[in-house]
Write an enzyme that holds these catalytic residues in place. Structure first.
Site, PDB file in Angstrom:
ATOM      1  N   ASP A 117      18.753 -31.989 -18.081  1.00 53.98           N
ATOM      2  CA  ASP A 117      18.737 -32.361 -16.666  1.00 53.98           C
ATOM      3  C   ASP A 117      17.315 -32.447 -16.129  1.00 53.98           C
ATOM      4  OD1 ASP A 117      21.460 -32.362 -16.708  1.00 53.98           O
ATOM      5  OD2 ASP A 117      21.701 -30.435 -15.728  1.00 53.98           O
ATOM      6  N   ASP A 139      25.508 -37.393 -10.798  1.00 58.37           N
ATOM      7  CA  ASP A 139      25.192 -35.986 -10.530  1.00 58.37           C
ATOM      8  C   ASP A 139      26.458 -35.173 -10.291  1.00 58.37           C
ATOM      9  OD1 ASP A 139      22.521 -36.403 -10.723  1.00 58.37           O
ATOM     10  OD2 ASP A 139      22.080 -36.177  -8.598  1.00 58.37           O
ATOM     11  N   ASP A 155      15.328 -35.780 -14.935  1.00 57.82           N
ATOM     12  CA  ASP A 155      14.893 -35.858 -13.536  1.00 57.82           C
ATOM     13  C   ASP A 155      13.478 -36.420 -13.449  1.00 57.82           C
ATOM     14  OD1 ASP A 155      17.247 -34.850 -12.583  1.00 57.82           O
ATOM     15  OD2 ASP A 155      16.489 -32.827 -12.208  1.00 57.82           O
ATOM     16  N   SER A 164      24.856 -24.312 -20.536  1.00 55.09           N
ATOM     17  CA  SER A 164      23.970 -24.230 -21.694  1.00 55.09           C
ATOM     18  C   SER A 164      22.521 -24.432 -21.302  1.00 55.09           C
ATOM     19  CB  SER A 164      24.364 -25.286 -22.741  1.00 55.09           C
ATOM     20  OG  SER A 164      24.093 -26.584 -22.249  1.00 55.09           O
ATOM     21  N   THR A 198      25.160 -37.882 -17.922  1.00 54.94           N
ATOM     22  CA  THR A 198      23.799 -37.659 -17.431  1.00 54.94           C
ATOM     23  C   THR A 198      22.857 -38.743 -17.927  1.00 54.94           C
ATOM     24  OG1 THR A 198      24.182 -35.268 -17.433  1.00 54.94           O
ATOM     25  CG2 THR A 198      21.902 -35.998 -17.339  1.00 54.94           C
ATOM     26  N   ASP A 201      29.077 -35.498 -13.781  1.00 52.27           N
ATOM     27  CA  ASP A 201      28.785 -34.664 -14.958  1.00 52.27           C
ATOM     28  C   ASP A 201      28.889 -33.182 -14.633  1.00 52.27           C
ATOM     29  OD1 ASP A 201      26.449 -34.388 -13.495  1.00 52.27           O
ATOM     30  OD2 ASP A 201      25.193 -35.439 -14.921  1.00 52.27           O
ATOM     31  N   GLY A 202      28.517 -32.804 -13.394  1.00 52.45           N
ATOM     32  CA  GLY A 202      28.680 -31.404 -13.002  1.00 52.45           C
ATOM     33  C   GLY A 202      30.144 -31.012 -12.932  1.00 52.45           C
ATOM     34  N   THR A 221      26.452 -37.264 -21.882  1.00 57.07           N
ATOM     35  CA  THR A 221      26.522 -38.728 -21.927  1.00 57.07           C
ATOM     36  C   THR A 221      26.475 -39.311 -20.529  1.00 57.07           C
ATOM     37  OG1 THR A 221      27.809 -38.678 -23.983  1.00 57.07           O
ATOM     38  CG2 THR A 221      27.900 -40.698 -22.669  1.00 57.07           C
TER      39      THR A 221
END
EC number: 2.7.8.-
Length: 250
Positions: free
Chosen positions: A106, A85, A110, A99, A51, A88-89, A49
């Site tokens: 991602d 960035d 991008d 996953s 991301t 979420d990481g 979400t």
């Protein structure tokens, strides 16, 4: 917009956020954003979400502000959402998630974000910027960036290492373009002559992307030839090995 390898299972490719922050700044912001990431986790928000929202923010900054020539504010909005960035990481690490879906999401987003940024430049030069040449250069930057990414992905999908980085990769393309756009936007605040930075940056990105594309195509051609030569050599030696094995067992 992208998470670290350990969290999302994607290759170690610099994302926009990681490109704009050096390792010391990343460590600082990671510590600062960890409580916020934990808060989102407690509220049931997923890394995907974040991301998606980060990418939406980048698209809004690029396609709402850039076509109107508001390069400073557009870049400010994009930069703010770049921190997704890191958020979420961080969330993915705290949740212990890694996953294939996260890596796919991602990489796909991008490309969407890149297209929005250079598309915003193209819309400005096609309209208020009134420069068809720079509009074409912006479109070339958009297209070549997608193709550069595709060449590596396609080469790896057929089993080749594509062992070359290239002159101008995604991180360099975005940092050069966004820094130049933000500074060029200061022209509206009375800074004279600074608006020439964006055209210069677009030409640099266009030429650099072309060079990078050629580098990757040449690398894939060489690696493909080497792989086929190794396969042919293995096929030539296999019959002799089989015959010797038969004699040894007879």
């Amino acid at each position: 917009m992208g998470q670290p390898t350990a969290s999302r299972g994607r290759p170690a490719t610099p994302t926009l956020g990681k490109a704009m922050l050096n390792k010391y700044a990343r460590a600082f912001f990671t510590r600062v954003l960890t409580p916020f990431a934990a808060f989102l986790i407690r509220r049931g928000v997923s890394p995907d979400t974040v991301t998606l929202l980060g990418t939406a923010g980048v698209i809004a900054g690029a396609l709402v502000f850039y076509p109107r020539g508001e390069f400073f504010w557009g870049t400010v909005v994009i930069t703010l959402f770049v921190f997704s960035d890191l958020v979420d990481g961080n969330m993915a690490r705290q949740m212990g998630r890694s996953s294939r879906w996260g890596a796919f999401l991602d990489s796909t987003l991008d490309r969407v974000a890149d297209g929005a940024i250079f598309g915003g430049f193209a819309l400005w030069y096609a309209g208020g910027g009134n420069d068809n040449v720079l509009c074409a250069v912006s479109i070339f930057c958009l297209a070549s960036g997608q193709v550069v990414s595709y060449t590596k992905a396609r080469g790896e999908s057929i089993g080749l290492p594509v062992a070359v980085n290239g002159l101008v990769e995604r991180a360099e393309r975005l940092v050069i373009s966004l820094v130049a756009a933000g500074l060029s936007g200061l022209h509206k605040f009375g800074v004279p002559g600074i608006d020439v930075l964006l055209p210069i940056a677009l030409w640099i990105v266009a030429v650099g992307s072309l060079v990078t594309l050629i580098q990757r195509v040449v690398t894939v051609r060489r690696e493909s030839a080497e792989a086929e030569a190794e396969a042919a050599a293995s096929a030539d030696t296999a019959p002799g090995d089989s015959a010797r094995n038969s004699e040894a067992t007879s």
